[in-house]
Design an enzyme around this catalytic site. Sequence first.
Site, PDB file in Angstrom:
ATOM      1  N   ARG A  29      69.986  18.454   8.636  1.00 33.15           N
ATOM      2  CA  ARG A  29      70.903  17.687   7.758  1.00 33.15           C
ATOM      3  C   ARG A  29      70.502  16.220   7.608  1.00 33.15           C
ATOM      4  NH1 ARG A  29      74.595  20.988  10.537  1.00 33.15           N
ATOM      5  NH2 ARG A  29      75.314  22.666   9.188  1.00 33.15           N
ATOM      6  N   LYS A  70      64.967   9.100  -4.470  1.00 32.76           N
ATOM      7  CA  LYS A  70      64.983  10.373  -5.201  1.00 32.76           C
ATOM      8  C   LYS A  70      63.932  11.290  -4.582  1.00 32.76           C
ATOM      9  CE  LYS A  70      66.653   9.239  -9.830  1.00 32.76           C
ATOM     10  NZ  LYS A  70      66.310   9.174 -11.262  1.00 32.76           N
ATOM     11  N   GLU A  78      53.809   2.174 -15.370  1.00 29.28           N
ATOM     12  CA  GLU A  78      55.106   1.987 -14.703  1.00 29.28           C
ATOM     13  C   GLU A  78      55.327   0.521 -14.324  1.00 29.28           C
ATOM     14  OE1 GLU A  78      57.482   4.225 -14.331  1.00 29.28           O
ATOM     15  OE2 GLU A  78      56.541   6.210 -14.313  1.00 29.28           O
ATOM     16  N   LYS A 100      62.821  -2.706  -9.138  1.00 26.37           N
ATOM     17  CA  LYS A 100      63.382  -1.381  -8.838  1.00 26.37           C
ATOM     18  C   LYS A 100      64.447  -1.507  -7.754  1.00 26.37           C
ATOM     19  CE  LYS A 100      62.960   3.400  -8.279  1.00 26.37           C
ATOM     20  NZ  LYS A 100      62.209   4.615  -8.416  1.00 26.37           N
ATOM     21  N   GLU A 153      72.384   6.781  -9.904  1.00 25.44           N
ATOM     22  CA  GLU A 153      72.167   6.873 -11.361  1.00 25.44           C
ATOM     23  C   GLU A 153      73.421   7.305 -12.121  1.00 25.44           C
ATOM     24  OE1 GLU A 153      68.223   8.198 -12.600  1.00 25.44           O
ATOM     25  OE2 GLU A 153      69.081   8.916 -14.472  1.00 25.44           O
ATOM     26  N   ARG A 194      70.643   2.680 -13.488  1.00 26.04           N
ATOM     27  CA  ARG A 194      69.378   3.258 -12.996  1.00 26.04           C
ATOM     28  C   ARG A 194      68.672   4.047 -14.092  1.00 26.04           C
ATOM     29  NH1 ARG A 194      67.869   5.709  -7.019  1.00 26.04           N
ATOM     30  NH2 ARG A 194      65.757   6.320  -7.571  1.00 26.04           N
ATOM     31  N   ASN A 248      64.257   5.080 -16.934  1.00 26.69           N
ATOM     32  CA  ASN A 248      63.719   6.173 -17.754  1.00 26.69           C
ATOM     33  C   ASN A 248      63.196   5.689 -19.105  1.00 26.69           C
ATOM     34  OD1 ASN A 248      64.387   7.981 -15.758  1.00 26.69           O
ATOM     35  ND2 ASN A 248      66.438   8.345 -16.575  1.00 26.69           N
ATOM     36  N   HIS A 291      60.618   7.671 -20.907  1.00 28.58           N
ATOM     37  CA  HIS A 291      60.508   8.972 -20.245  1.00 28.58           C
ATOM     38  C   HIS A 291      61.054  10.118 -21.093  1.00 28.58           C
ATOM     39  CE1 HIS A 291      59.314   6.538 -16.898  1.00 28.58           C
ATOM     40  NE2 HIS A 291      59.246   7.557 -16.077  1.00 28.58           N
ATOM     41  N   HIS A 343      58.469  12.797 -21.190  1.00 29.92           N
ATOM     42  CA  HIS A 343      58.643  14.116 -20.560  1.00 29.92           C
ATOM     43  C   HIS A 343      58.385  15.235 -21.555  1.00 29.92           C
ATOM     44  CE1 HIS A 343      61.299  12.602 -16.987  1.00 29.92           C
ATOM     45  NE2 HIS A 343      60.017  12.451 -16.775  1.00 29.92           N
ATOM     46  N   HIS A 356      51.260  11.692 -15.975  1.00 30.80           N
ATOM     47  CA  HIS A 356      52.604  11.149 -16.204  1.00 30.80           C
ATOM     48  C   HIS A 356      52.587   9.736 -16.816  1.00 30.80           C
ATOM     49  CE1 HIS A 356      56.864  10.372 -15.577  1.00 30.80           C
ATOM     50  NE2 HIS A 356      56.544   9.255 -14.929  1.00 30.80           N
TER      51      HIS A 356
HETATM   52  N1  GLY Z   1      61.815   7.068 -11.136  1.00 31.75           N
HETATM   53  C1  GLY Z   1      63.072   6.778 -11.630  1.00 31.75           C
HETATM   54  C2  GLY Z   1      64.095   6.520 -10.572  1.00 31.75           C
HETATM   55  O1  GLY Z   1      63.737   6.372  -9.409  1.00 31.75           O
HETATM   56  O2  GLY Z   1      65.263   6.468 -10.874  1.00 31.75           O
END
Ligand code: GLY
Length: 388
Positions: free
Chosen positions: A141, A163, A205, A246, A256, A260, A264, A267, A271, A285
């Site tokens: 956990r 993430k 990025e 960031k 998010e 956040r 994107n 993206h 994507h 990417h």
């Molecule tokens: N790569 C986008 C984020 O971390 O929200």
Amino acid sequence: MTPTPVPPASATAAAGTADDPVRVPVALGDRSYDILIGAGLIGAAGGLIAGVLPKARVCVVTDATVAGRHLDALDASLAEAGISASAVIIPPGEGSKSFDVLEQVVDQVIGGRFERGDAVVALGGGVVGDLSGFAAGIVRRGMRFVQVPTSLLAQVDSSVGGKTGINVSHGKNLVGVFHQPDLVLADTDVLDTLSERHFRAGYAEVAKYGLIDDAPFFAWLEDNWPAVFAGGPARTHAIATSCRSKAAIVARDEKETGDRALLNLGHTFGHALEAATAYSDRLVHGEAIAIGMVLAHDFSVRMNLMGPEDAARVRRHFDAVGLPTRLDQVPGGLPDAGGLLALIAQDKKVSRGALTFILTRGIGQSFIAKDVPGEAVKSFLADELAAG
Ligand code: GLY
């Protein structure tokens, strides 16, 4: 244009070395952590990890390519700090973000009798970080977790913010958890081992942070990108500035629910291009989101949100660094506008034909646009495809 002078490696004028790394805090209450940025940090990793996680044993997760380049140095540093460690080596590539490989990693972590207070250490790029962070998030956990990102993209984006996850047949990153690391060690020396193509893709990025909300940083990159590519203080400055951006966004919207999503930018289009090229080497990417960011600016012009000058600047800058900026630069061809829109709709939430996009009013002025009509996107893409 006269280049602006390269600023010191950080606002705190740290040297950006293993002894004096640039420190970027990520403020998340009792889950706060530091990103340390410096040349040669893998050689100092043992002491730095012991400082944050005293007495923790360590299970390093890495891929076969990165292991060949950097695992010995990390092992030596862990041993020097008296840290007991073992390693799990996974195959390189996006295919490892799967239930199968996750099961293998989880099995080896549990089989190695690592406890909750022990750490999974991700040594690698985004795939290794996302997969091993997920393993760390679910074994017992939630175990401790350290990121040692070895690609530019991972150093400025995926290693920061918690993430984690894997891909499933329905799409990328659809299974995972938020699990923040306890420490991020970005060794700028390892970037010298990247191919120029992958460094350039990661640079997309970096530029994204300027385009989101930091016009002076974008202007600095326009003048100084050759120094960023060459290495040294300019590269450290670019990585630290990206990580600060960031960190600020993650600190105000960890899960998010709002801002956040600005990360994107580019993206949504990107994507769709990755999906259209089957996530293959035809378009990596960063290349996909470079085209995506150009399209996001051009589409914003089309929607009368901004004039054409800033959009032209973005295209010029990406052309100058050698990133793709046009749909006809995607090798192997693309579906028609309807096909691309279907891929966009698959990736994003669609509500009665309206899409959510990150659009912009100019460089550094991006915002979340919730009701973008699908038909407007389709006719824009049809024109872009026809223009080449
Ligand atoms: N790569 C986008 C984020 O971390 O929200």
